[in-house]
Write a protein that holds these residues in place. Sequence first.
Motif, PDB file in Angstrom:
ATOM      1  N   PHE A   5      24.795  65.160  -1.058  1.00 24.05           N
ATOM      2  CA  PHE A   5      24.474  66.916  -1.414  1.00 24.05           C
ATOM      3  C   PHE A   5      24.842  67.280  -0.113  1.00 24.05           C
ATOM      4  O   PHE A   5      24.733  66.771   0.991  1.00 24.05           O
ATOM      5  CB  PHE A   5      22.957  66.779  -1.498  1.00 24.05           C
ATOM      6  CG  PHE A   5      22.243  66.076  -2.620  1.00 24.05           C
ATOM      7  CD1 PHE A   5      22.589  66.888  -3.933  1.00 24.05           C
ATOM      8  CD2 PHE A   5      21.668  65.114  -2.753  1.00 24.05           C
ATOM      9  CE1 PHE A   5      21.981  66.374  -5.077  1.00 24.05           C
ATOM     10  CE2 PHE A   5      20.817  64.422  -3.886  1.00 24.05           C
ATOM     11  CZ  PHE A   5      21.081  65.210  -5.263  1.00 24.05           C
ATOM     12  N   THR A   6      25.474  68.478  -0.432  1.00 26.51           N
ATOM     13  CA  THR A   6      25.935  69.221   0.670  1.00 26.51           C
ATOM     14  C   THR A   6      24.723  70.050   1.167  1.00 26.51           C
ATOM     15  O   THR A   6      23.535  70.195   0.452  1.00 26.51           O
ATOM     16  CB  THR A   6      26.805  70.461   0.166  1.00 26.51           C
ATOM     17  OG1 THR A   6      26.158  71.376  -0.567  1.00 26.51           O
ATOM     18  CG2 THR A   6      28.080  69.566  -0.430  1.00 26.51           C
ATOM     19  N   LYS A   7      24.714  70.452   2.420  1.00 22.95           N
ATOM     20  CA  LYS A   7      23.693  71.113   2.957  1.00 22.95           C
ATOM     21  C   LYS A   7      23.259  72.314   2.198  1.00 22.95           C
ATOM     22  O   LYS A   7      22.019  72.535   2.065  1.00 22.95           O
ATOM     23  CB  LYS A   7      24.178  71.700   4.499  1.00 22.95           C
ATOM     24  CG  LYS A   7      23.072  72.283   5.379  1.00 22.95           C
ATOM     25  CD  LYS A   7      23.547  72.802   6.836  1.00 22.95           C
ATOM     26  CE  LYS A   7      22.423  73.100   7.566  1.00 22.95           C
ATOM     27  NZ  LYS A   7      22.756  73.427   9.115  1.00 22.95           N
ATOM     28  N   THR A   8      23.941  73.147   1.521  1.00 20.19           N
ATOM     29  CA  THR A   8      23.712  74.040   0.667  1.00 20.19           C
ATOM     30  C   THR A   8      22.812  73.632  -0.559  1.00 20.19           C
ATOM     31  O   THR A   8      21.950  74.257  -0.793  1.00 20.19           O
ATOM     32  CB  THR A   8      24.811  75.025   0.086  1.00 20.19           C
ATOM     33  OG1 THR A   8      25.720  75.389   1.320  1.00 20.19           O
ATOM     34  CG2 THR A   8      24.517  75.974  -0.400  1.00 20.19           C
ATOM     35  N   GLU A   9      23.279  72.672  -1.110  1.00 18.71           N
ATOM     36  CA  GLU A   9      22.291  72.109  -2.138  1.00 18.71           C
ATOM     37  C   GLU A   9      21.040  71.596  -1.544  1.00 18.71           C
ATOM     38  O   GLU A   9      20.203  71.804  -2.360  1.00 18.71           O
ATOM     39  CB  GLU A   9      23.097  71.182  -2.753  1.00 18.71           C
ATOM     40  CG  GLU A   9      24.215  71.493  -3.671  1.00 18.71           C
ATOM     41  CD  GLU A   9      25.033  70.134  -4.094  1.00 18.71           C
ATOM     42  OE1 GLU A   9      25.092  69.233  -3.321  1.00 18.71           O
ATOM     43  OE2 GLU A   9      25.806  70.366  -5.026  1.00 18.71           O
ATOM     44  N   ARG A  13      17.146  72.759  -2.762  1.00 21.56           N
ATOM     45  CA  ARG A  13      16.268  72.081  -3.215  1.00 21.56           C
ATOM     46  C   ARG A  13      14.943  72.236  -2.481  1.00 21.56           C
ATOM     47  O   ARG A  13      13.961  71.977  -2.822  1.00 21.56           O
ATOM     48  CB  ARG A  13      16.751  70.706  -3.312  1.00 21.56           C
ATOM     49  CG  ARG A  13      17.622  70.302  -4.349  1.00 21.56           C
ATOM     50  CD  ARG A  13      18.225  68.940  -4.424  1.00 21.56           C
ATOM     51  NE  ARG A  13      17.950  68.346  -2.993  1.00 21.56           N
ATOM     52  CZ  ARG A  13      17.555  67.083  -2.917  1.00 21.56           C
ATOM     53  NH1 ARG A  13      17.408  66.254  -3.765  1.00 21.56           N
ATOM     54  NH2 ARG A  13      17.724  66.641  -1.594  1.00 21.56           N
ATOM     55  N   GLY A  14      15.320  72.370  -1.198  1.00 21.11           N
ATOM     56  CA  GLY A  14      14.166  72.539  -0.060  1.00 21.11           C
ATOM     57  C   GLY A  14      13.902  71.431   0.439  1.00 21.11           C
ATOM     58  O   GLY A  14      14.653  70.344   0.513  1.00 21.11           O
ATOM     59  N   LEU A  48      10.487  75.464  10.010  1.00 24.57           N
ATOM     60  CA  LEU A  48      10.899  75.771   8.547  1.00 24.57           C
ATOM     61  C   LEU A  48      12.401  75.687   8.396  1.00 24.57           C
ATOM     62  O   LEU A  48      13.184  75.198   7.304  1.00 24.57           O
ATOM     63  CB  LEU A  48      10.340  77.063   8.201  1.00 24.57           C
ATOM     64  CG  LEU A  48       8.979  77.153   8.074  1.00 24.57           C
ATOM     65  CD1 LEU A  48       8.499  78.523   8.152  1.00 24.57           C
ATOM     66  CD2 LEU A  48       8.325  76.151   6.897  1.00 24.57           C
ATOM     67  N   ASP A  49      13.223  76.300   9.284  1.00 23.97           N
ATOM     68  CA  ASP A  49      14.803  76.232   9.316  1.00 23.97           C
ATOM     69  C   ASP A  49      15.296  74.895   9.363  1.00 23.97           C
ATOM     70  O   ASP A  49      16.109  74.382   8.718  1.00 23.97           O
ATOM     71  CB  ASP A  49      15.543  77.013  10.240  1.00 23.97           C
ATOM     72  CG  ASP A  49      16.739  77.176  10.180  1.00 23.97           C
ATOM     73  OD1 ASP A  49      17.465  77.298   9.164  1.00 23.97           O
ATOM     74  OD2 ASP A  49      17.573  77.094  11.292  1.00 23.97           O
ATOM     75  N   ILE A  50      14.870  74.135  10.345  1.00 23.45           N
ATOM     76  CA  ILE A  50      15.321  72.599  10.844  1.00 23.45           C
ATOM     77  C   ILE A  50      15.241  71.946   9.414  1.00 23.45           C
ATOM     78  O   ILE A  50      16.019  71.013   9.174  1.00 23.45           O
ATOM     79  CB  ILE A  50      14.833  72.186  11.991  1.00 23.45           C
ATOM     80  CG1 ILE A  50      15.460  72.972  13.277  1.00 23.45           C
ATOM     81  CG2 ILE A  50      14.994  70.796  12.173  1.00 23.45           C
ATOM     82  CD1 ILE A  50      14.727  72.790  14.379  1.00 23.45           C
ATOM     83  N   SER A  51      13.732  71.867   8.868  1.00 17.63           N
ATOM     84  CA  SER A  51      13.448  71.047   7.827  1.00 17.63           C
ATOM     85  C   SER A  51      14.059  71.440   6.592  1.00 17.63           C
ATOM     86  O   SER A  51      14.079  70.552   5.685  1.00 17.63           O
ATOM     87  CB  SER A  51      11.947  71.033   7.741  1.00 17.63           C
ATOM     88  OG  SER A  51      11.550  72.149   7.502  1.00 17.63           O
ATOM     89  N   GLN A  57       9.103  77.770  -0.305  1.00 20.58           N
ATOM     90  CA  GLN A  57       8.296  76.721   0.281  1.00 20.58           C
ATOM     91  C   GLN A  57       7.536  77.281   1.752  1.00 20.58           C
ATOM     92  O   GLN A  57       6.483  76.515   1.835  1.00 20.58           O
ATOM     93  CB  GLN A  57       9.029  75.501   0.251  1.00 20.58           C
ATOM     94  CG  GLN A  57       9.387  74.901  -0.829  1.00 20.58           C
ATOM     95  CD  GLN A  57      10.180  73.644  -0.324  1.00 20.58           C
ATOM     96  OE1 GLN A  57      11.247  73.709   0.511  1.00 20.58           O
ATOM     97  NE2 GLN A  57      10.085  72.448  -0.792  1.00 20.58           N
ATOM     98  N   LYS A  58       8.142  78.249   2.105  1.00 20.74           N
ATOM     99  CA  LYS A  58       7.862  78.589   3.488  1.00 20.74           C
ATOM    100  C   LYS A  58       6.371  78.992   3.833  1.00 20.74           C
ATOM    101  O   LYS A  58       5.625  78.299   4.723  1.00 20.74           O
ATOM    102  CB  LYS A  58       8.573  79.660   3.802  1.00 20.74           C
ATOM    103  CG  LYS A  58      10.226  78.977   4.280  1.00 20.74           C
ATOM    104  CD  LYS A  58      11.085  80.322   4.853  1.00 20.74           C
ATOM    105  CE  LYS A  58      12.412  79.780   5.144  1.00 20.74           C
ATOM    106  NZ  LYS A  58      13.342  80.691   5.656  1.00 20.74           N
TER     107      LYS A  58
END
Length: 161
Positions: A5-9, A13-14, A48-51, A57-58
Motif C-alpha cells: 500500500f502506498t502512503k496515500t492509500e 484507510r486510516g 494523529l499525523d504520524i500514525s 478517526q481523529k
Amino acid sequence: MYVDFTKTENRQRGCTYKALLGCGPRSFNGTEVAVGIMRWVEKNENVLDISGCANDQKVKYATCTLADEALTWWSSQVEAMGRESANQLTWEQLKRLVLDEYCPRKELQKIVAELWDLTMVGSEVIAYTTRFNELARLVPHLVNPEYKRIEKYVWGLAPQI
C-alpha cells in the motif's frame, strides 16, 4: 500474494488505535492551564499525523486521551450531541470546543497581560524565549504578522542584549 500500500492509500484507510497509542499521545485531564491545553493539542496533532489517522478517526481517537474532568466534560458533550454527531466533529471543531471550555475569556485576558508584561530576567534568554513562544501560540492575533512578533520579542529582551 504481497500487497504494497502506498502512503496515500494507508492514509485513506486510516490507522488503528493501537498504532496511535504507539506514537505516545498526550492525555488531558482538564485541570491544566492554557499552555497545557496547547501542549495537548500540539502533541496530539503530531501523533494523529504520524500514525496516519484518517480525518474521520481523529476526534474518536483524540478524545480517548481525555481523562478525569475532561473525560466527564466530553461524555456530557456526547450525551448532548449523540455519539454519532460527536464523532463527526472535525479536529478543528474539537479543538475549539476544548479551548472554549478550558481556556475561557478571563484566562485569555491573563495570557494577554502576561505576554505584554513578559521581560527577560537576568541572562535567562532560553526561559524567556520558551515562555514567549508558549504565550504567542495562545494569542496569535497579538503577534501576527511576523514583524509584530519580532517587535514584541525584542521589546522584552534584557537591555544589554
